[in-house]
Scaffold this active site. Sequence first.
Site, short mmCIF file in Angstrom:
data_model
loop_
_atom_site.label_atom_id
_atom_site.label_comp_id
_atom_site.label_asym_id
_atom_site.label_seq_id
_atom_site.Cartn_x
_atom_site.Cartn_y
_atom_site.Cartn_z
N ARG A 255 91.43 6.48 -60.21
CA ARG A 255 91.91 7.36 -58.97
C ARG A 255 92.45 8.32 -59.17
O ARG A 255 93.25 8.42 -60.54
CB ARG A 255 93.68 6.45 -59.24
CG ARG A 255 94.36 6.24 -57.73
CD ARG A 255 96.07 5.78 -57.84
NE ARG A 255 96.47 6.92 -58.90
CZ ARG A 255 97.71 6.15 -59.43
NH1 ARG A 255 98.27 5.33 -59.66
NH2 ARG A 255 98.03 7.69 -60.38
N HIS A 259 99.97 8.26 -56.69
CA HIS A 259 99.73 6.96 -56.30
C HIS A 259 100.19 6.27 -54.79
O HIS A 259 99.72 5.98 -53.71
CB HIS A 259 101.07 5.98 -56.81
CG HIS A 259 101.70 4.73 -56.20
ND1 HIS A 259 100.49 2.97 -56.31
CD2 HIS A 259 102.21 4.09 -55.64
CE1 HIS A 259 100.88 2.11 -55.81
NE2 HIS A 259 101.73 3.04 -55.17
N TYR A 268 101.49 10.76 -66.47
CA TYR A 268 100.63 9.25 -67.54
C TYR A 268 98.79 9.80 -67.66
O TYR A 268 98.70 9.28 -68.08
CB TYR A 268 101.55 8.99 -67.02
CG TYR A 268 100.93 8.54 -65.25
CD1 TYR A 268 100.33 7.75 -64.87
CD2 TYR A 268 101.79 8.78 -64.29
CE1 TYR A 268 99.27 7.53 -63.14
CE2 TYR A 268 101.79 8.45 -63.20
CZ TYR A 268 100.80 8.11 -62.54
OH TYR A 268 100.42 7.39 -61.38
C1 LIG Z 1 104.61 -8.24 -55.46
C2 LIG Z 1 105.26 -6.54 -55.85
N1 LIG Z 1 105.11 -6.38 -56.75
C3 LIG Z 1 105.88 -4.78 -57.01
C4 LIG Z 1 105.08 -4.16 -56.63
C5 LIG Z 1 105.61 -2.40 -56.27
N2 LIG Z 1 104.41 -1.54 -56.45
C6 LIG Z 1 103.43 -1.20 -55.39
S1 LIG Z 1 102.00 -0.60 -55.71
C7 LIG Z 1 101.99 -0.98 -57.24
C8 LIG Z 1 100.84 -1.47 -57.82
C9 LIG Z 1 99.72 -1.78 -57.73
O1 LIG Z 1 98.42 -1.77 -58.44
P1 LIG Z 1 97.45 -1.94 -58.21
O2 LIG Z 1 96.73 -3.38 -58.03
O3 LIG Z 1 95.82 -1.78 -59.35
O4 LIG Z 1 97.09 -1.59 -56.93
P2 LIG Z 1 96.82 0.40 -56.39
O5 LIG Z 1 97.71 0.82 -55.97
O6 LIG Z 1 95.65 0.97 -57.73
O7 LIG Z 1 95.46 0.37 -54.69
C10 LIG Z 1 103.41 -1.82 -57.48
C11 LIG Z 1 103.46 -2.11 -58.73
C12 LIG Z 1 105.07 -4.26 -54.88
N3 LIG Z 1 104.79 -3.84 -54.16
N4 LIG Z 1 104.79 -5.72 -54.76
#
Ligand SMILES: Cc1ncc(C[n+]2csc(CCOP(=O)(O)OP(=O)(O)O)c2C)c(N)n1
Length: 355
Positions: A255, A259, A268
């Site tokens: 990435r 985010h 981080y």
């Molecule tokens: C069920 C749920 N838990 C927590 C969140 C908060 N949240 C938003 S993005 C994220 C990280 C997701 O990471 P990843 O699956 O690696 O996807 P990326 O953002 O890197 O594309 C989290 C924990 C959420 N949106 N939905």
Amino acid sequence: MSRVLPAEADLRRVIGDGEAIPDGEVDGLAADDLLQLYRNLVLLRTYDERSVVYHRQGRIGTYAIFWGHEALQAGSVFALEGRDWIFPAYRESAIGLLRGIPVSTVLSWWRGHPSGWWNPTEYNVASICVPIATQIPHAVGFAWGSALKGEDRVALTLFGDGATSEGAFHEGATFAGVMKAPVILFCNNNQWAISTPVSAQTAAPTLADKAIGYGIPGVRVDGTDVLAVYEATRDAVLRARAGDGPTFIEAVTYRAAPHATADDPSMYVDADRVQEARENECVGRYARYLTRLGVLSDSLAEEIKTEALEVMRAGIAQAESEPPADPSLVFEHAYVDPPPSQHADEAELRRILGG
Ligand SMILES: Cc1ncc(C[n+]2csc(CCOP(=O)(O)OP(=O)(O)O)c2C)c(N)n1
Ligand SMILES: [Mg+2]
């Protein structure tokens, strides 16, 4: 019973570096196809870069940046037919542009405007899922249902490394394996789930290893190599169409952006890895490949970029010309039996909005 052990450890690659690492090629792609893929990449890149600017200008809300992840989106979709369905997460919010969803619609989604919702059956693109991994069981159920109806459709669902720790991933993958659903579980391993590193998601050496437990083949591909992504997805599509069931694809990226526009990753993230990811970013990497092949010139690249910028200008103008949404929409479908306070809440919202 078929055997799926072990998952692939090496990353599939097609594009070289113009020096020691030789270029490969993918069977069946003519110069026109290669250029169409480039146009798709540039459209996504331009959408993403303009969206960050629109956010800073207060014209769209918080935005999940996908800079550097365009190749895995464009490459996987290119392997599908129009009748196949896509089930995206927020990181792939603009993937529907590749199916003809207007730019203004996706920008309106990020503006929280009702014109940002589309009819999934019009484009065979499901709604964007923000709750992590929830699109996976949707895609698996859809694919299984299509197979039961005798339709020749494949479902592609995209999700992150963090999503592989969710129950919904486990439920979807179990179901997909057992029912041999014609689905592609496409994981963008960008190494981070906000600030949680992939090393905290699993003790397995790779995410593709997780597929083994579900009886699903696991494939690993360089997620910044659009042709390798295309080829791996095309193999998975063929498997699915042949009735051989799902494939799990782990596209490895890093990435290179925050985010989302609300995040400060400097606390981080590994700055050297970000620098490296930016230098090897997928659009430039593919442009250099096409130039070596003699398919892309500087002037054509310029023309394609200009077109994409124009599409974005028209898209934001259209999104901003939508009349303000009716505040009662927030409440309308929330309750079967509205609570007594609803009327007062709605009046309060109208007062705050000055309407
Ligand atoms: C069920 C749920 N838990 C927590 C969140 C908060 N949240 C938003 S993005 C994220 C990280 C997701 O990471 P990843 O699956 O690696 O996807 P990326 O953002 O890197 O594309 C989290 C924990 C959420 N949106 N939905
Ligand atoms: Mg991630």
